[in-house]
Design a protein around this motif. Structure first.
Motif, mmCIF file in Angstrom:
data_model
loop_
_atom_site.group_PDB
_atom_site.id
_atom_site.type_symbol
_atom_site.label_atom_id
_atom_site.label_comp_id
_atom_site.label_asym_id
_atom_site.label_seq_id
_atom_site.Cartn_x
_atom_site.Cartn_y
_atom_site.Cartn_z
ATOM 1 N N ILE A 117 0.824 -1.195 0.000
ATOM 2 C CA ILE A 117 0.000 0.000 0.000
ATOM 3 C C ILE A 117 0.874 1.267 0.000
ATOM 4 N N LYS A 118 2.068 1.139 0.511
ATOM 5 C CA LYS A 118 2.978 2.280 0.518
ATOM 6 C C LYS A 118 3.392 2.662 -0.895
ATOM 7 N N ASP A 119 3.673 1.641 -1.702
ATOM 8 C CA ASP A 119 4.032 1.904 -3.093
ATOM 9 C C ASP A 119 2.886 2.614 -3.795
ATOM 10 N N VAL A 120 1.688 2.131 -3.532
ATOM 11 C CA VAL A 120 0.527 2.749 -4.160
ATOM 12 C C VAL A 120 0.439 4.214 -3.754
ATOM 13 N N ALA A 121 0.623 4.456 -2.463
ATOM 14 C CA ALA A 121 0.539 5.832 -1.972
ATOM 15 C C ALA A 121 1.588 6.711 -2.663
ATOM 16 N N ARG A 122 2.776 6.189 -2.763
ATOM 17 C CA ARG A 122 3.858 6.947 -3.371
ATOM 18 C C ARG A 122 3.532 7.269 -4.831
ATOM 19 N N VAL A 123 3.148 6.248 -5.579
ATOM 20 C CA VAL A 123 2.848 6.457 -6.995
ATOM 21 C C VAL A 123 1.677 7.418 -7.181
ATOM 22 N N ALA A 124 0.686 7.274 -6.323
ATOM 23 C CA ALA A 124 -0.482 8.148 -6.466
ATOM 24 C C ALA A 124 -0.192 9.541 -5.912
ATOM 25 N N GLY A 125 0.916 9.675 -5.219
ATOM 26 C CA GLY A 125 1.237 10.966 -4.623
ATOM 27 C C GLY A 125 0.279 11.325 -3.500
ATOM 28 N N LEU A 126 -0.138 10.318 -2.737
ATOM 29 C CA LEU A 126 -1.096 10.546 -1.648
ATOM 30 C C LEU A 126 -0.637 9.788 -0.405
ATOM 31 N N GLY A 127 -1.365 9.958 0.679
ATOM 32 C CA GLY A 127 -0.971 9.310 1.929
ATOM 33 C C GLY A 127 -1.559 7.922 2.081
ATOM 34 N N LEU A 128 -1.013 7.171 3.044
ATOM 35 C CA LEU A 128 -1.493 5.820 3.310
ATOM 36 C C LEU A 128 -2.977 5.812 3.640
ATOM 37 N N GLY A 129 -3.373 6.747 4.468
ATOM 38 C CA GLY A 129 -4.758 6.795 4.905
ATOM 39 C C GLY A 129 -5.707 6.869 3.724
ATOM 40 N N VAL A 166 -9.745 4.381 0.124
ATOM 41 C CA VAL A 166 -10.227 3.956 -1.190
ATOM 42 C C VAL A 166 -10.437 2.442 -1.205
ATOM 43 N N LEU A 167 -9.467 1.731 -0.712
ATOM 44 C CA LEU A 167 -9.542 0.272 -0.725
ATOM 45 C C LEU A 167 -10.778 -0.246 -0.008
ATOM 46 N N ASN A 168 -11.129 0.424 1.068
ATOM 47 C CA ASN A 168 -12.240 -0.071 1.868
ATOM 48 C C ASN A 168 -13.528 0.681 1.618
ATOM 49 N N ASN A 169 -13.559 1.448 0.544
ATOM 50 C CA ASN A 169 -14.775 2.185 0.202
ATOM 51 C C ASN A 169 -15.286 3.028 1.355
ATOM 52 N N LYS A 170 -14.347 3.597 2.073
ATOM 53 C CA LYS A 170 -14.734 4.487 3.155
ATOM 54 C C LYS A 170 -15.057 5.856 2.575
ATOM 55 N N PRO A 171 -15.878 6.639 3.270
ATOM 56 C CA PRO A 171 -16.203 7.978 2.773
ATOM 57 C C PRO A 171 -15.012 8.918 2.971
ATOM 58 N N HIS A 172 -15.218 10.180 2.698
ATOM 59 C CA HIS A 172 -14.182 11.187 2.914
ATOM 60 C C HIS A 172 -12.980 10.985 2.018
ATOM 61 N N VAL A 173 -13.251 10.756 0.762
ATOM 62 C CA VAL A 173 -12.127 10.795 -0.164
ATOM 63 C C VAL A 173 -12.597 11.438 -1.473
ATOM 64 N N ASN A 174 -11.845 12.415 -1.858
ATOM 65 C CA ASN A 174 -12.132 13.201 -3.050
ATOM 66 C C ASN A 174 -12.161 12.321 -4.305
ATOM 67 N N GLU A 175 -13.091 12.632 -5.177
ATOM 68 C CA GLU A 175 -13.260 11.811 -6.378
ATOM 69 C C GLU A 175 -11.967 11.734 -7.196
ATOM 70 N N LYS A 176 -11.305 12.861 -7.248
ATOM 71 C CA LYS A 176 -10.077 12.918 -8.043
ATOM 72 C C LYS A 176 -8.986 12.030 -7.411
ATOM 73 N N SER A 177 -8.883 12.085 -6.109
ATOM 74 C CA SER A 177 -7.903 11.244 -5.415
ATOM 75 C C SER A 177 -8.219 9.777 -5.630
ATOM 76 N N ARG A 178 -9.488 9.463 -5.500
ATOM 77 C CA ARG A 178 -9.897 8.072 -5.704
ATOM 78 C C ARG A 178 -9.417 7.586 -7.062
ATOM 79 N N LYS A 179 -9.628 8.411 -8.068
ATOM 80 C CA LYS A 179 -9.184 8.026 -9.419
ATOM 81 C C LYS A 179 -7.681 7.787 -9.436
ATOM 82 N N ARG A 180 -6.958 8.682 -8.830
ATOM 83 C CA ARG A 180 -5.503 8.551 -8.840
ATOM 84 C C ARG A 180 -5.080 7.247 -8.163
#
Lengths: 342, 342
Positions: B10-22, B27-41
């Motif tokens: 998951i760390k690699d994913v975060a790095r590549v997406a340029g986002l944090g682990l959280g 996104v993985l767990n379909n939790k709320p509070h994530v921007n649509e654009k980030s989700r796409k990334r």
DNA sequence: ATCGAAATTGGAAACGTTTCCAAAATCAAG
DNA sequence: CTTGATTTTGGAAACGTTTCCAATTTCGAT
């Protein structure tokens, strides 16, 4: 939800024993460098607290789960369950647990199962792929990321495998029937793109050729391992004008279909038609008349598969393991010389 | 040994997406509070890296493994494997994988299996205990630390259970035979300390009483679910001077033994002796003559067990779940009026 | 523009092990 | 005793997630 809030961990053991985590872990894993007295203290603490190590945490750290998976097309049926049972019996003493799953002849589903098992960090796979031709499944194996043993399948990759000599079995059946005087011998088997079927067909044709009998495509019916398919084919075969005098039924699921067709056409086995079953089982053994079959040692096959996989895990770069199990013909009372006229 | 050095986390994913682990985790767990654009990334990064979450790590953190276990006495046999298959099919879509294991009628072994599954943090158990009387196994359940569903067993604890109405089944068999004129009806069943046997005996005796037939202990043979036991008992029964005119065979493994005994004594079914099988299967369906049996819906039983367990995990304090599956008599051709003289 | 509320985000902590390294204790030899 | 080698020990780091909290950003209303 989270059960186990109250679970005792290695830390508790360390505290009660008055020792460090490292020492407790060393005791648990029978590692050297631990004083006899300390070992006693640790064991006493474990006993007192009723501690047992969390295998998930262990897997997490160790990267291996002591877990294997058995993937087949369909569990309903005595042979595959006997195999699973044997596999489990073989690997259990080695500390492994066994997952099982059915793909129901669906490569898509099969792939999903494999992926999930990979995600579970299963250490290895015993698998009878639903098809030998599906590229997606093949490529999932190609990277060699998962040790596996093929069960009665043949893939281009150089994989460990246990197989049954179905070609030899079919030949034994044909030989037996020819020796009784049969010339029009039919074969019914299942899915055309898996090892058991291709081998049976090969053995059947070679045996016919050996006896100087021309192969008639109409007598060789290949399609699906289902009672219905076998029934339809047997019905068509036995209802035709030039009906075969003998049928070789490949696979357990074929037998009931053939019997039913014969029964409905009021053909008596073996007077009107001879039958050889392609695998043994209660039905073949105890029906009236008992059926002549080609069989092999199911349990040993399963144990061997389990052992191969365990070996492979121990020595990932060891030589390829293969074993071809011989079949043997068990003559019972479903074969007789062909009727005179038909 | 440690495969997966190269695994993407998951760390690699975060790095590549340029986002944090959280964010990735959300996104993985379909939790709320994530921007649509980030989700796409994140999804793009997952796709690009071929990431799939490590289920072991997830279990570790979550305290639940999405794993169930199916423990029976013996897998070799069509019924229990059909059950396992049904259970697996039911729970697979819910994300669970299924362990299977056989205790081989050995409570010791059974206990070891249960302990190991507990250590694996299995979320729940479907179990047909080898005995209903073994105190060690019982106490292992007593603490309620492991959700479980009983399979065709009855324990003092208030546990979820799916059961078959074997008493009703035995009664149906007796009624059928009595209606044909039988009075000397024998019962053969397996281990005396498990639900299927105790219930069959109860149903058998009650039905006899209802018809005003005196119960003769000599006709009620109870011991072990093995072909050999059934054979011996049937042989003794059918060889005696006052032999029964009908036999009710409880359980699949009993049938072959009874058939063999009849065959060896040259008794023809149903002319010399009537037989009712205690469970359906290929043998009963396709042997000659086809056998009258008491049966029930195996697959539905398995699915229900799976569903009960899933429910229980979702709602640990929900009401107790039980279901008694009705049996039905399938009349075929193994029963006839009793012979005149014997 | 400004403010408060709501949405979004990053990353430390925790889950229970094993592994590793450095420190402490013990031992044998001089 | 002293010293150097060896055995024993303790505990931090790591395995890959999810959860939580605090910090930041965005938004809507004034």
């Amino acid at each position: 939800m989270a059960r186990g809030r109250d679970e005792v961990t290695i830390k508790d053991v360390a505290r009660v024993a008055g020792l460090g985590l490292g020492t407790v872990s060393r005791v648990l894993n029978n590692k050297p460098h631990v004083n006899e007295k300390s070992r006693k203290r640790v064991l006493a603490a474990i006993e007192q607290l009723g501690y047992s190590p969390d295998l998930v945490a262990r897997s997490m750290r160790a990267g291996e789960s002591k877990t294997l998976a058995f993937v087949v097309r369909d569990f309903t049926g005595a042979i595959l369950s006997a195999l699973a049972d044997a596999v489990q019996g073989e690997i259990d003493p080695l500390g492994f647990s066994l997952f099982v799953a059915s793909s129901y002849h669906d490569p898509e589903r099969e792939l999903a199962l494999i992926r999930r098992f990979k995600a579970r960090r299963v250490d290895g796979l015993i698998i009878a792929t639903s098809s030998e031709a599906d590229p997606a499944v093949l490529s999932e194996f190609a990277d060699g990321s998962m040790p596996l043993v093929l069960l009665d399948r043949e893939l281009p990759e150089a994989l460990d495998a246990v197989q049954v000599d179905h070609a030899g079995g079919a030949a034994q059946a044909v030989d037996h029937l020819v020796s009784l005087g049969h010339r029009r011998i039919a074969l019914i088997s299942g899915e055309p793109d898996v090892f058991p079927t291709t081998e049976r067909v090969r053995g059947y044709r070679e045996a016919l050729a050996r006896h100087g009998i021309r192969h008639r495509p109409a007598l060789c019916r290949v399609g699906s391992f289902s009672v219905d398919f076998a029934y339809q084919q047997a019905f068509a075969l036995l209802g035709s004008k030039q009906r075969p005098t003998a049928i070789v039924a490949g696979g357990t699921a074929m037998l009931p279909g053939v019997l039913r067709a014969a029964q409905e056409l009021e053909l008596v086995i073996p007077r009107d038609v001879s039958v050889v079953g392609g695998a043994d089982g209660d039905l073949a053994r105890y029906s009236t008349p008992p059926l002549t079959v080609v069989t092999w040692d199911y349990a040993e096959l399963g144990r061997t598969a389990g052992r191969f996989l365990a070996n492979r895990l121990e020595d990932p770069d060891g030589p390829r393991q293969r074993r071809l199990f011989p079949t043997r013909l068990v003559p019972r009372q479903s074969c007789a010389p062909p009727p005179d006229d038909p």
